[in-house]
Design an enzyme around this catalytic site. Structure first.
Site, short mmCIF file in Angstrom:
data_model
loop_
_atom_site.label_atom_id
_atom_site.label_comp_id
_atom_site.label_asym_id
_atom_site.label_seq_id
_atom_site.Cartn_x
_atom_site.Cartn_y
_atom_site.Cartn_z
N ASP A 195 5.23 -5.59 14.82
CA ASP A 195 4.42 -4.86 13.83
C ASP A 195 3.43 -3.92 14.51
O ASP A 195 2.63 -4.33 15.35
CB ASP A 195 3.65 -5.86 12.96
CG ASP A 195 3.27 -5.29 11.61
OD1 ASP A 195 2.76 -4.15 11.58
OD2 ASP A 195 3.50 -5.97 10.60
N MET A 214 0.83 -1.21 0.00
CA MET A 214 0.00 0.00 0.00
C MET A 214 0.86 1.26 0.00
O MET A 214 1.81 1.39 0.77
CB MET A 214 -0.88 -0.02 1.26
CG MET A 214 -1.72 1.20 1.49
SD MET A 214 -2.74 1.04 2.99
CE MET A 214 -1.52 1.18 4.28
N SER A 216 3.54 -6.83 2.12
CA SER A 216 2.32 -6.34 2.75
C SER A 216 1.12 -6.80 1.92
O SER A 216 1.01 -7.98 1.61
CB SER A 216 2.37 -4.82 2.93
OG SER A 216 1.42 -4.39 3.87
N GLN A 217 0.21 -5.88 1.50
CA GLN A 217 -0.99 -6.34 0.78
C GLN A 217 -0.66 -7.07 -0.50
O GLN A 217 -1.45 -7.88 -0.99
CB GLN A 217 -1.94 -5.17 0.51
CG GLN A 217 -1.44 -4.14 -0.47
CD GLN A 217 -2.40 -2.97 -0.65
OE1 GLN A 217 -3.22 -2.68 0.22
NE2 GLN A 217 -2.30 -2.28 -1.78
N HIS A 236 6.71 -3.28 10.74
CA HIS A 236 6.20 -3.72 9.45
C HIS A 236 7.17 -3.40 8.31
O HIS A 236 7.56 -2.25 8.10
CB HIS A 236 4.85 -3.04 9.18
CG HIS A 236 4.09 -3.66 8.06
ND1 HIS A 236 3.65 -4.97 8.09
CD2 HIS A 236 3.69 -3.17 6.85
CE1 HIS A 236 3.00 -5.24 6.96
NE2 HIS A 236 3.03 -4.18 6.20
#
Length: 301
Positions: free
Chosen positions: A228, A36, A110-111, A284
């Site tokens: 995270d 993202m 991530s995504q 993260h």
């Protein structure tokens, strides 16, 4: 030296050169998908990953996915382009790329981790061999505690939008993060109205093709960041989530109905040694080059 010996030496050298060149050409291609607010070619993120992989694996073909005609569109699409449309676009890119026809490894950040899993489940040709999810949220998220860098103002708007109606059709179709928003207090709404995550997680029924395609992976590697502060809950990075009906207690993948009923083939993959759960200290997407080389690189070679 006699001509016969010289010819034999020349032949041996050519064979060795051929083996070396063949080994380099045989490096399995790598496809990466950013997270993202990022883009395909940011020199501090995906551009950096591409560079260090190419330095360590000579001859490897690395495709960093770009969704849109330029980097600005690519970044904006990570917030606003329907995920199902993005997956279709990526499947088309992969099918047209001659470098990938023999198969490829995939690494999502991530995504990008759950998006590449959707590619594995929906688009088996060309074949994905190994999937490495670096901080991907495979059971979705229920909150955005912190957002990356300059995107913070967008994330403030996202929070407000999700609070107002994450599962309305307009929000689902036009806000990426709503499409993997998983509200444990509204499980029925999630199962019924989530247009992306509920589908790839078999929440509305069993798609045997999804299951078969995912199980074809050699390895499915999931990296969880142990400190995270961005993903809520962090255990989603290992396919765990909150217990239904509340948002405090979490359960691991192996205690979930998804695993126990084996709706996606994860239990069978686990028993076959195909699931790999890795933890790394840090927030993260924060990891060292040394950790990447020692822990992730072996899955790409």
């Amino acid at each position: 030296m006699c001509p016969v010996k010289m010819a034999a030496i020349r032949a041996a050298v050519l064979v060795l050169l051929g083996l070396c060149l063949g080994g380099a050409a045989a490096a399995i291609p790598l496809v990466i998908w950013h997270g993202m607010g990022d883009s395909c070619c940011n020199p501090q993120s995906m551009g950096y990953i591409k560079k260090i992989v190419e330095n360590k694996i000579p001859g490897i073909y690395v495709l960093s996915l770009k969704i849109g005609s330029n980097l600005i569109q690519d970044m904006e699409n990570s917030f606003f382009m329907n995920v199902n449309d993005q997956v279709r676009e990526v499947c088309s890119q992969l099918a047209k790329d001659p470098h990938l026809k023999g198969g490829y490894n995939a690494m999502g950040f991530s995504q990008g981790g759950q998006f590449l899993r959707a590619v594995a489940q929906r688009c088996p040709s060309p074949p994905m061999l190994n999937l490495i999810s670096v901080g991907g949220q495979h059971q979705g998220v229920y909150g955005f505690p912190r957002c990356p860098g300059e995107s913070s103002h967008i994330c403030d708007w996202i929070r407000k939008t999700l609070d107002l109606g994450a599962y309305t059709q307009a929000v689902q179709e036009h806000l990426v993060q709503a499409e993997y928003w998983h509200d444990p207090l509204k499980e029925e709404d999630y199962r019924k109205n989530s247009i992306f995550l509920a589908d790839i997680n078999q929440e509305r029924g069993i798609n045997e093709t999804y299951k078969k395609n995912l199980m074809a992976l050699k390895k499915f590697v999931m990296v969880k960041f142990l400190n995270d502060t961005m993903v809520d809950p962090p255990i989603s990075e290992w396919f765990g989530f909150y217990k239904s009906g509340q948002a405090k207690e979490t359960i691991p993948l192996k205690e979930s109905s998804l695993y126990l009923e084996d709706r996606l083939g994860l239990q069978e993959m686990d028993k076959a040694g195909k699931l790999v759960f890795l933890g790394v200290n840090g927030d993260h997407l924060h990891f060292s080059e040394e950790w990447f080389y020692s822990t992730i690189l072996p899955f790409l070679q």
